[in-house]
Scaffold this motif. Structure first.
Motif, PDB file in Angstrom:
ATOM      1  N   ASN A   1       0.887  -1.154   0.000  1.00  0.00           N
ATOM      2  CA  ASN A   1       0.000   0.000   0.000  1.00  0.00           C
ATOM      3  C   ASN A   1       0.926   1.205   0.000  1.00  0.00           C
ATOM      4  O   ASN A   1       1.624   1.438   0.983  1.00  0.00           O
ATOM      5  CB  ASN A   1      -0.888  -0.026   1.248  1.00  0.00           C
ATOM      6  CG  ASN A   1      -1.792   1.176   1.342  1.00  0.00           C
ATOM      7  OD1 ASN A   1      -1.915   1.956   0.400  1.00  0.00           O
ATOM      8  ND2 ASN A   1      -2.409   1.351   2.483  1.00  0.00           N
ATOM      9  N   GLU A   2       0.971   1.934  -1.095  1.00  0.00           N
ATOM     10  CA  GLU A   2       1.888   3.071  -1.159  1.00  0.00           C
ATOM     11  C   GLU A   2       1.242   4.280  -1.804  1.00  0.00           C
ATOM     12  O   GLU A   2       0.229   4.176  -2.478  1.00  0.00           O
ATOM     13  CB  GLU A   2       3.193   2.711  -1.852  1.00  0.00           C
ATOM     14  CG  GLU A   2       3.137   2.408  -3.314  1.00  0.00           C
ATOM     15  CD  GLU A   2       4.501   2.029  -3.850  1.00  0.00           C
ATOM     16  OE1 GLU A   2       5.338   2.939  -4.068  1.00  0.00           O
ATOM     17  OE2 GLU A   2       4.741   0.827  -4.060  1.00  0.00           O
ATOM     18  N   ILE A   3       1.826   5.421  -1.547  1.00  0.00           N
ATOM     19  CA  ILE A   3       1.344   6.683  -2.094  1.00  0.00           C
ATOM     20  C   ILE A   3       2.264   7.081  -3.240  1.00  0.00           C
ATOM     21  O   ILE A   3       3.474   7.166  -3.070  1.00  0.00           O
ATOM     22  CB  ILE A   3       1.313   7.776  -1.014  1.00  0.00           C
ATOM     23  CG1 ILE A   3       0.300   7.392   0.062  1.00  0.00           C
ATOM     24  CG2 ILE A   3       0.973   9.124  -1.634  1.00  0.00           C
ATOM     25  CD1 ILE A   3       0.293   8.299   1.265  1.00  0.00           C
TER      26      ILE A   3
ATOM     27  N   ASN B   1      -3.211   6.965  -3.667  1.00  0.00           N
ATOM     28  CA  ASN B   1      -2.896   5.793  -2.866  1.00  0.00           C
ATOM     29  C   ASN B   1      -3.150   4.560  -3.723  1.00  0.00           C
ATOM     30  O   ASN B   1      -4.196   4.444  -4.357  1.00  0.00           O
ATOM     31  CB  ASN B   1      -3.778   5.782  -1.616  1.00  0.00           C
ATOM     32  CG  ASN B   1      -3.356   4.729  -0.626  1.00  0.00           C
ATOM     33  OD1 ASN B   1      -2.367   4.047  -0.822  1.00  0.00           O
ATOM     34  ND2 ASN B   1      -4.113   4.588   0.432  1.00  0.00           N
TER      35      ASN B   1
END
Length: 128
Positions: A90-92, A106
């Motif tokens: 889960n990354e931005i 996101n």
């Protein structure tokens, strides 16, 4: 005046029809691979004459260094010895950042790295 109005309507109609016919070759239908209606990206990387153990060590070190905070909001690396590395992340992603505005998104995805002698296969799936 009727002729002028009819001509304008004909031009607008022809523009709408031609706009529907043009397809973007990069993002058009079928440009992105899907499985069960979900987008999937797959790529194989040749690692020369490296053994499966060497490919595993390199991929494992990369994954453990890449999927840590602050680069990734949350990530979990699961390993099956010498066979496969599974990552849930889960990354931005920041597209543009200025003093007043940050354009970011996101993204959650699953990355599976399959290993063999001289080859490493990557599969991005479950992309949200």
């Amino acid at each position: 005046m009727k002729k002028f109005t009819s001509m304008i309507l004909a031009i607008i109609f022809s523009m709408m029809v031609s706009a529907q016919d043009s397809k973007d070759p990069v993002y058009g239908f079928g440009a992105v691979t899907t499985q069960n209606g979900k987008v999937v990206f797959e790529r194989s990387i040749s690692c020369g004459s490296a053994t499966q153990e060497a490919v595993y060590q390199a991929a494992s070190a990369w994954a453990k260094g890449r999927y840590v905070a602050p680069v990734v909001v949350s990530g979990r690396v699961s390993e099956n010895p010498n066979d496969e590395i599974s990552i849930k992340a889960n990354e931005i992603i920041v597209f543009k950042k200025t003093n007043w505005i940050t354009d970011e998104s996101n993204i959650r995805y699953s990355l599976t790295i399959s290993l063999s002698d001289g080859k490493c296969s990557l599969k991005f799936s479950e992309i949200d």
